[in-house]
Design a protein around this motif. Structure first.
Motif, short mmCIF file in Angstrom:
data_model
loop_
_atom_site.label_atom_id
_atom_site.label_comp_id
_atom_site.label_asym_id
_atom_site.label_seq_id
_atom_site.Cartn_x
_atom_site.Cartn_y
_atom_site.Cartn_z
N ARG A 573 1.01 -1.29 -0.17
CA ARG A 573 0.13 -0.15 -0.01
C ARG A 573 1.13 1.32 0.03
NH1 ARG A 573 -5.54 0.03 1.62
NH2 ARG A 573 -4.93 -1.96 2.66
N HIS A 574 0.32 2.34 -0.43
CA HIS A 574 1.10 3.72 -0.64
C HIS A 574 1.92 3.70 -1.59
CE1 HIS A 574 -0.95 4.27 3.00
NE2 HIS A 574 -0.21 3.43 3.77
N PRO A 575 2.07 4.83 -2.42
CA PRO A 575 3.54 5.00 -3.33
C PRO A 575 4.93 4.86 -3.09
CG PRO A 575 2.09 7.07 -3.07
CD PRO A 575 1.47 6.18 -1.86
N VAL A 576 5.48 4.14 -3.88
CA VAL A 576 6.96 3.86 -3.91
C VAL A 576 7.66 5.06 -3.78
CG1 VAL A 576 8.74 2.54 -4.60
CG2 VAL A 576 6.27 1.34 -4.56
N ARG A 577 8.35 5.83 -2.89
CA ARG A 577 8.94 7.10 -2.96
C ARG A 577 10.52 6.81 -2.84
NH1 ARG A 577 5.56 10.26 -5.03
NH2 ARG A 577 3.47 10.31 -3.67
N HIS A 578 11.01 5.53 -2.73
CA HIS A 578 12.38 5.24 -2.71
C HIS A 578 12.70 3.70 -3.10
CE1 HIS A 578 16.63 5.36 -0.91
NE2 HIS A 578 16.40 3.97 -0.52
N VAL A 579 13.67 3.58 -4.01
CA VAL A 579 14.05 2.52 -4.75
C VAL A 579 15.62 2.50 -4.80
CG1 VAL A 579 14.17 1.04 -6.77
CG2 VAL A 579 12.11 1.85 -5.84
N ARG A 580 16.57 1.73 -4.17
CA ARG A 580 17.89 1.80 -4.36
C ARG A 580 18.40 0.17 -4.16
NH1 ARG A 580 21.67 5.70 -4.25
NH2 ARG A 580 23.67 5.10 -3.89
N PHE A 581 19.25 -0.06 -5.23
CA PHE A 581 19.61 -1.65 -5.22
C PHE A 581 21.13 -1.69 -5.40
CE2 PHE A 581 18.39 -0.91 -9.61
CZ PHE A 581 19.37 -1.22 -10.05
N ASN A 582 22.03 -2.52 -5.04
CA ASN A 582 23.26 -2.84 -5.39
C ASN A 582 23.35 -4.24 -6.18
OD1 ASN A 582 23.18 -4.43 -3.23
ND2 ASN A 582 24.43 -3.22 -1.98
N ALA A 583 24.45 -4.93 -6.03
CA ALA A 583 24.64 -6.03 -6.51
C ALA A 583 23.62 -7.19 -6.09
CB ALA A 583 26.18 -6.45 -6.43
N SER A 584 23.44 -7.32 -4.88
CA SER A 584 22.82 -8.21 -4.14
C SER A 584 21.63 -7.81 -3.18
CB SER A 584 23.64 -9.29 -3.35
OG SER A 584 24.18 -8.61 -2.48
N THR A 585 21.33 -6.50 -3.09
CA THR A 585 20.14 -6.07 -2.05
C THR A 585 19.46 -5.24 -2.82
OG1 THR A 585 21.52 -4.62 -1.08
CG2 THR A 585 21.65 -6.68 -0.18
N LEU A 586 18.33 -5.13 -2.42
CA LEU A 586 17.39 -3.93 -2.68
C LEU A 586 16.56 -3.35 -1.74
CD1 LEU A 586 15.40 -2.58 -4.88
CD2 LEU A 586 13.98 -4.51 -5.05
N VAL A 587 16.34 -2.38 -1.70
CA VAL A 587 15.54 -1.36 -0.40
C VAL A 587 14.41 -0.47 -1.43
CG1 VAL A 587 15.59 0.06 1.41
CG2 VAL A 587 17.65 -1.43 1.21
N THR A 588 13.33 -0.92 -0.70
CA THR A 588 12.20 -0.08 -1.09
C THR A 588 11.31 0.56 0.04
OG1 THR A 588 10.69 -2.06 -1.26
CG2 THR A 588 11.83 -1.74 -3.13
N ALA A 589 10.72 1.66 -0.32
CA ALA A 589 9.99 2.26 0.96
C ALA A 589 8.51 2.67 0.08
CB ALA A 589 10.82 3.37 1.43
N ASN A 590 7.65 2.35 0.74
CA ASN A 590 6.06 3.00 0.44
C ASN A 590 5.84 3.80 1.51
OD1 ASN A 590 6.50 -0.01 -0.51
ND2 ASN A 590 4.78 0.66 -1.75
N ILE A 591 5.59 5.12 1.08
CA ILE A 591 5.47 6.35 2.13
C ILE A 591 4.18 6.77 1.69
CG2 ILE A 591 6.49 8.55 2.95
CD1 ILE A 591 9.15 7.65 1.77
N PRO A 592 3.39 6.83 2.77
CA PRO A 592 2.22 7.71 2.83
C PRO A 592 2.30 9.05 2.20
CG PRO A 592 2.22 6.34 4.75
CD PRO A 592 3.52 6.44 4.30
#
Length: 666
Positions: A573-592
């Protein structure tokens, strides 16, 4: 070498004597009457045996007399003066000084001429000796042995292998070969095998492919094996990315707090909440619990505490800005207490932290400020500036610190690119006032990003300008301040640009027209266009083979760039405001978007009523197995023993399970 030739000749003579004795015994038992066809066959045997025997005798005599270095050159060098004994690489160098462009080709030509003369000399000598010796039949086995020995001699007479190069020079040649070519060269000979297995070659190749860039040659006993392991691991990680195999973790937050902003870099994730709390995670060391970053003492007694408006982090420091204009900076190593604190008039509109240095830029209204620690660790203000008031807008919309600007510009300090309305400015400590990089009346800038040498900005077209191709992205050179290329032809506004993390000469961007586009900055053409998110693209990043995009509807999509196909997607739920990845990891954030949802109160006891309003941070690790128990979501690890789920207030206990004492688990 003469002793080795003598031993070989002695072995040959001993073997021939045994074969000759057997031939004599066989010839004494033969009948005298033979047909003319048998006579011609014997004649050919006599000729072959005579030639081989004469050739061996000539080689043996030449080796005993020491007139040449090798047995194959006895006839040619007899009676000629000996040349000066020099290393072969000295001859090559003299040939280069004399103007010969290819000493190897010249030597090969000389070798062919020498062999041709040697062949004629041996033929004449063998013919003469054949006339003086009685002819007799030879055994077929004798002929095969001579042919085998002759073939062995020929393999050692290839002109290219007669050239002796210094080891360093040969290593210099081999460093231009690829991994496959080195493997083929290692099968040629022992000498080439030693060169192809050299540790320096594989160390440089390992660094060329992006592995262990900060290591030294002595750090690994076998760099070939190290490179093989790195490539195997890279292929496994890529396969996990494509098949969504890995672990997923939700970075938990305190109950009743709504997520305001998220930033991640170098394994650190920082988040700010409406309660005024700032939280930091170190994803590289999961054994350490997430720490609350305490505010400055001046804000401890403030009630209620202001919301966190912006956060940012790099590998050394984390920063947060609050709605009341206060800014705190913490060290990622020590944490807890802030190392720097200041307050600006008004609300901080944007905050940017350099990715490679502890440099912080903040903007409130039209006022911009740069802060950086000195050599002793004391923070100081590098510069403060006020932008000219634009025609329609009265605040800074976006700002980015140019990565590596301190190293590129020497000791002049960092460089900041920021946009306000329809104008983009460049700001540095040595500038007396901000410099204009781009401005077009009536065409506001919607998004901004910068790499070490370029700045890219999305420009909104309106009115008559829509007939000229629609909205575009302008790319400027930061060294010259001139426009390099203009790309894009979209009806919607560009909502996000990623130039810093994109591959060389590529730019990836998202648009409100629901598409993700990749442009080639060399030709100005579109490489790929994907219909991605039906509520517009809010965040995007790409590398050499994949694209990760986030949309306003809450979808995170992973795309294969070459085929333009969607690999997988995840929804929250909520828009994806942050996407950042490197070779093996991914961080996403859905911020209201809504920080204070209607009908929800932080002091409510029933928190399930507004759990959907809080937002979520997800951490994906594709280097691990997805079935690891430690990385299963908490709600899936709950059992019937617990009266409620972890942070979800979901009753899992059933009356008849409790009475019977049966507690099955998932």
């Amino acid at each position: 070498m003469i002793m080795a030739e003598n031993e070989l000749l002695a072995f040959r003579e001993c073997w021939k004597q045994e074969l000759t004795h057997k031939i004599k015994e066989d010839s004494s038992s033969n009948v005298t009457g033979q047909t003319s066809r048998e006579d011609s066959k014997l004649k050919r045997y006599f000729e072959d045996f005579g030639q081989n025997r004469s050739l061996l005798k000539i080689r043996h005599d030449a080796a005993l007399q020491g007139r040449i270095k090798g047995g194959n050159e006895a006839v040619l060098s007899a009676g000629k003066p000996q040349k000066e004994d020099k290393p072969e690489y000295v001859s090559i160098a003299e040939g280069l000084l004399d103007g010969r462009t290819s000493p190897l080709l010249e030597r090969m030509q000389e070798e062919r001429s020498r062999r041709k003369r040697q062949y004629h000399s041996l033929t004449n000598a063998c013919s003469t000796s054949l006339q003086q010796q009685p002819q007799r039949k030879i055994n077929k086995g004798d002929k095969l042995v001579d042919q085998f020995i002759q073939d062995l001699n020929e393999t050692n007479d290839i002109p290219f292998f007669d050239i002796e190069l210094p080891y360093e020079l040969a290593l210099k040649i081999f460093q231009y070969l690829s991994r496959k070519e080195l493997g083929r060269c290692a099968q040629v000979s022992k000498a080439w095998g030693v060169l192809a297995e050299d540790e320096v070659l594989w160390f440089k190749m390992c660094q060329k492919e992006g592995f262990h860039s900060s290591a030294s040659v002595s750090d690994s006993p076998c760099w070939k094996s190290t490179l093989r392991d790195c490539r195997r691991s890279e292929n496994a990680v890529r396969s996990n990315w494509k098949n969504r195999v890995g672990s997923i973790s939700q970075l938990q937050y305190e109950l009743g707090k709504v997520l305001c902003d998220v930033s991640s870099c170098c394994g650190y994730v920082v988040a700010g909440y409406t309660s005024g709390d700032v939280r930091l995670w170190d994803t590289l060391h999961w054994d350490s619990a997430a720490s609350f970053l305490r505010p400055s003492p001046a804000m401890v007694d403030v009630t209620p505490r202001p919301h966190v408006s912006h956060v940012s982090v790099n590998d050394g420091v984390a920063a947060a800005a609050y709605d009341d204009g206060c800014v705190d900076v913490w060290s990622t190593e020590t944490g807890q207490e802030p190392v720097h604190h200041f307050q600006v008039p008004g609300r901080v509109q944007t905050l940017s932290l350099s990715s490679d240095s502890p440099t912080l830029a903040t903007a409130a209204g039209l006022d911009v400020r740069l802060d950086q620690p000195d050599d002793r660790g004391y923070w100081r203000t590098l510069c403060q500036a006020t932008l000219p008031k634009p025609r329609l807008w009265s605040q800074v919309e976006s700002m980015v610190l140019v990565p590596g600007s301190g190293g590129r510009r020497g000791d002049s300090g960092p460089l900041v690119a920021l946009s306000a309305g329809e104008t983009v400015y460049l700001l540095a400590p040595e500038y007396q006032e901000p410099r204009v990089l781009h401005t077009v009346y009536g065409h506001p800038v919607t998004c901004l990003d910068a790499s070490a040498s370029r700045a890219a900005l999305g420009v909104k077209s309106s009115g008559w300008a829509m007939n000229d191709g629609g909205n575009k992205i302008q790319v400027y050179s930061l060294d010259t301040g001139q426009s390099e290329v203009s790309v894009g032809n979209a009806a919607g506004d560009f909502s996000c640009i990623n130039l810093r993390d994109s591959p060389a000469h590529l730019l990836v961007c998202g648009n409100k027209d629901r598409r993700v586009r990749v442009f080639d900055l060399r030709s100005g053409s579109s490489v790929i266009s994907l219909y991605a998110h039906h509520m517009g693209v809010t965040s995007v990043q790409a590398d050499d083979w994949k694209i990760v995009s986030g949309g306003g509807e809450g979808l995170v999509c992973v795309w294969e760039m070459r085929m333009g196909a969607k690999l997988w997607e995840m929804h929250n739920r909520h828009p994806v405001r942050h996407v950042r990845f490197n070779a093996s990891t991914l961080v996403t954030a859905n911020i209201p978007d809504e920080k204070s949802p209607r009908g929800a109160c932080i002091t409510d006891d029933d928190l399930t009523a507004h759990r959907r309003h809080r937002g979520v941070i997800c951490h994906y690790d594709f280097s691990e197995d997805s079935i690891s128990q430690d990385h299963v979501l908490p709600i899936c690890r709950s059992n019937y023993v617990e009266s409620s789920g972890y942070n979800y207030n979901i009753g899992l206990a059933v009356p008849y399970d409790i009475l019977s004492g049966s507690h099955p688990s998932h």
